[in-house]
Design a protein around this motif. Sequence first.
Motif, PDB file in Angstrom:
ATOM      1  N   ARG A  26       0.523   6.887  -8.736  1.00  0.00           N
ATOM      2  CA  ARG A  26      -0.280   6.423  -7.389  1.00  0.00           C
ATOM      3  C   ARG A  26       1.226   8.068  -6.765  1.00  0.00           C
ATOM      4  O   ARG A  26       0.382   9.124  -6.203  1.00  0.00           O
ATOM      5  CB  ARG A  26       0.765   5.885  -6.868  1.00  0.00           C
ATOM      6  CG  ARG A  26       2.227   5.808  -6.733  1.00  0.00           C
ATOM      7  CD  ARG A  26       2.712   4.136  -5.964  1.00  0.00           C
ATOM      8  NE  ARG A  26       4.174   4.419  -5.840  1.00  0.00           N
ATOM      9  CZ  ARG A  26       4.515   3.353  -4.838  1.00  0.00           C
ATOM     10  NH1 ARG A  26       3.780   2.221  -4.762  1.00  0.00           N
ATOM     11  NH2 ARG A  26       5.944   3.684  -4.863  1.00  0.00           N
ATOM     12  N   GLU A  27       1.767   8.310  -7.451  1.00  0.00           N
ATOM     13  CA  GLU A  27       2.885  10.135  -6.273  1.00  0.00           C
ATOM     14  C   GLU A  27       1.423  11.049  -7.303  1.00  0.00           C
ATOM     15  O   GLU A  27       2.032  12.221  -6.364  1.00  0.00           O
ATOM     16  CB  GLU A  27       4.303   9.983  -7.172  1.00  0.00           C
ATOM     17  CG  GLU A  27       4.618   8.790  -6.539  1.00  0.00           C
ATOM     18  CD  GLU A  27       5.896   8.385  -7.091  1.00  0.00           C
ATOM     19  OE1 GLU A  27       6.639   9.651  -8.031  1.00  0.00           O
ATOM     20  OE2 GLU A  27       7.247   7.479  -6.205  1.00  0.00           O
ATOM     21  N   ASP A  62       0.493  -1.398   0.224  1.00  0.00           N
ATOM     22  CA  ASP A  62      -0.269   0.103  -0.032  1.00  0.00           C
ATOM     23  C   ASP A  62       0.524   1.452   0.207  1.00  0.00           C
ATOM     24  O   ASP A  62       1.593   1.097   0.483  1.00  0.00           O
ATOM     25  CB  ASP A  62      -1.038  -0.385   0.511  1.00  0.00           C
ATOM     26  CG  ASP A  62      -1.728  -0.676   1.236  1.00  0.00           C
ATOM     27  OD1 ASP A  62      -2.097  -1.704   0.185  1.00  0.00           O
ATOM     28  OD2 ASP A  62      -2.325  -1.820   2.295  1.00  0.00           O
ATOM     29  N   TYR A  63       0.201   1.901  -0.839  1.00  0.00           N
ATOM     30  CA  TYR A  63       1.125   3.476  -0.948  1.00  0.00           C
ATOM     31  C   TYR A  63       0.734   4.359  -0.426  1.00  0.00           C
ATOM     32  O   TYR A  63      -0.673   4.455  -0.241  1.00  0.00           O
ATOM     33  CB  TYR A  63       1.582   4.096  -2.597  1.00  0.00           C
ATOM     34  CG  TYR A  63       2.556   5.004  -2.125  1.00  0.00           C
ATOM     35  CD1 TYR A  63       3.571   5.684  -2.120  1.00  0.00           C
ATOM     36  CD2 TYR A  63       1.223   6.479  -3.061  1.00  0.00           C
ATOM     37  CE1 TYR A  63       4.204   6.627  -2.571  1.00  0.00           C
ATOM     38  CE2 TYR A  63       2.546   7.485  -3.056  1.00  0.00           C
ATOM     39  CZ  TYR A  63       4.004   7.674  -2.964  1.00  0.00           C
ATOM     40  OH  TYR A  63       4.375   8.842  -2.694  1.00  0.00           O
ATOM     41  N   GLU A 108      -3.038   6.415 -16.219  1.00  0.00           N
ATOM     42  CA  GLU A 108      -3.040   5.419 -15.897  1.00  0.00           C
ATOM     43  C   GLU A 108      -3.998   3.912 -16.780  1.00  0.00           C
ATOM     44  O   GLU A 108      -3.443   3.124 -16.495  1.00  0.00           O
ATOM     45  CB  GLU A 108      -4.918   4.748 -14.951  1.00  0.00           C
ATOM     46  CG  GLU A 108      -3.840   5.361 -13.462  1.00  0.00           C
ATOM     47  CD  GLU A 108      -5.002   5.510 -12.680  1.00  0.00           C
ATOM     48  OE1 GLU A 108      -6.589   6.313 -13.014  1.00  0.00           O
ATOM     49  OE2 GLU A 108      -5.035   6.310 -11.598  1.00  0.00           O
ATOM     50  N   THR A 160       5.130   3.364 -10.782  1.00  0.00           N
ATOM     51  CA  THR A 160       5.026   4.265  -9.524  1.00  0.00           C
ATOM     52  C   THR A 160       4.512   5.796  -9.898  1.00  0.00           C
ATOM     53  O   THR A 160       4.010   6.835  -8.849  1.00  0.00           O
ATOM     54  CB  THR A 160       6.310   4.822  -8.791  1.00  0.00           C
ATOM     55  OG1 THR A 160       7.106   5.699 -10.018  1.00  0.00           O
ATOM     56  CG2 THR A 160       6.647   3.916  -8.722  1.00  0.00           C
ATOM     57  N   ARG A 214      -1.275  11.223  -7.802  1.00  0.00           N
ATOM     58  CA  ARG A 214      -2.465  11.669  -7.414  1.00  0.00           C
ATOM     59  C   ARG A 214      -2.084  11.956  -5.724  1.00  0.00           C
ATOM     60  O   ARG A 214      -2.726  12.596  -4.979  1.00  0.00           O
ATOM     61  CB  ARG A 214      -2.787  10.131  -7.152  1.00  0.00           C
ATOM     62  CG  ARG A 214      -4.161  10.098  -8.640  1.00  0.00           C
ATOM     63  CD  ARG A 214      -5.083   8.459  -8.484  1.00  0.00           C
ATOM     64  NE  ARG A 214      -5.898   8.435  -9.373  1.00  0.00           N
ATOM     65  CZ  ARG A 214      -6.239   9.217 -10.669  1.00  0.00           C
ATOM     66  NH1 ARG A 214      -7.380  10.003  -9.551  1.00  0.00           N
ATOM     67  NH2 ARG A 214      -7.221   9.118 -11.217  1.00  0.00           N
TER      68      ARG A 214
END
Length: 264
Positions: A185-186, A67-68, A137, A182, A188
């Motif tokens: 996710r970064e 989980d990030y 995405e 990555t 966001r």
Amino acid sequence: MDQESVTSRDGTSIAYRRSGHGPPLVLVHGTSADHSRWAPVLPAFEQRYTVCAIDRRGRGGSGDAEDYALEREFEDVAAVVDSLGEPVILLGQSHGGLCALEAALLSSGVRALVLYEPPFEAAGAEMNPPEVLERLETLLQAGDRDGVVATMAREIAGVPQEVIESSRSLPVWRARMATAHTIPRELRAAKAYRFDPERFRELAVPTLLLTGSESSPVLRLATEAVHEALPDSRIVVMAGQGHVAMDTGTDLFTGEVLRFTEGL
């Protein structure tokens, strides 16, 4: 360059590459990069400092977690700083600048900060439009890692197309493609981050804030917000530069950093 590693608070191994001689200078790269993104500026820095260039989690020699969370990245940087056992100069660019800023609240080992356009939404300005994040995405799901990196560079970081094309032949581009997963996710996480100036009112370490005259208004506003919050900071605007002056204005970038750090 010698690779070393530390264990972050959540148990993730965080690697960094050590080179040069002198007091420690810790470098924290931005989104889609790894430690190799600092290659253009290392010769100037290594003459004066022991450079510790971090691989942020999810890339290079560093591990990752299932989980990030952005907060884990702050802890990662603080873990590297604390492991060095002496006060450091901490330099972060873009996403790495945000991580460096927050890490300075977690570690007492930071004696000075250099922050190059930490990204967050300030004064109501929108950053990382949802439609661009969705496109990234979609590209990632299709396996188009080159498209992810190029789209992020062009539409998020504002990198000129000619710089993108010239970068495609360099090892750093392959490193960026390897970490393409990555990027969404970064972006966001940075979009969701809320800067609270009150948390930084007592962060009394000398801080150089770098920004480019050609950078996006969102990044300029964020830089100004950090400047207003910190008790000991100054802004330098690099003429003719955008978000990647390490590549497009290497001597200008290193000159500003060294002028500040050597005056401490």
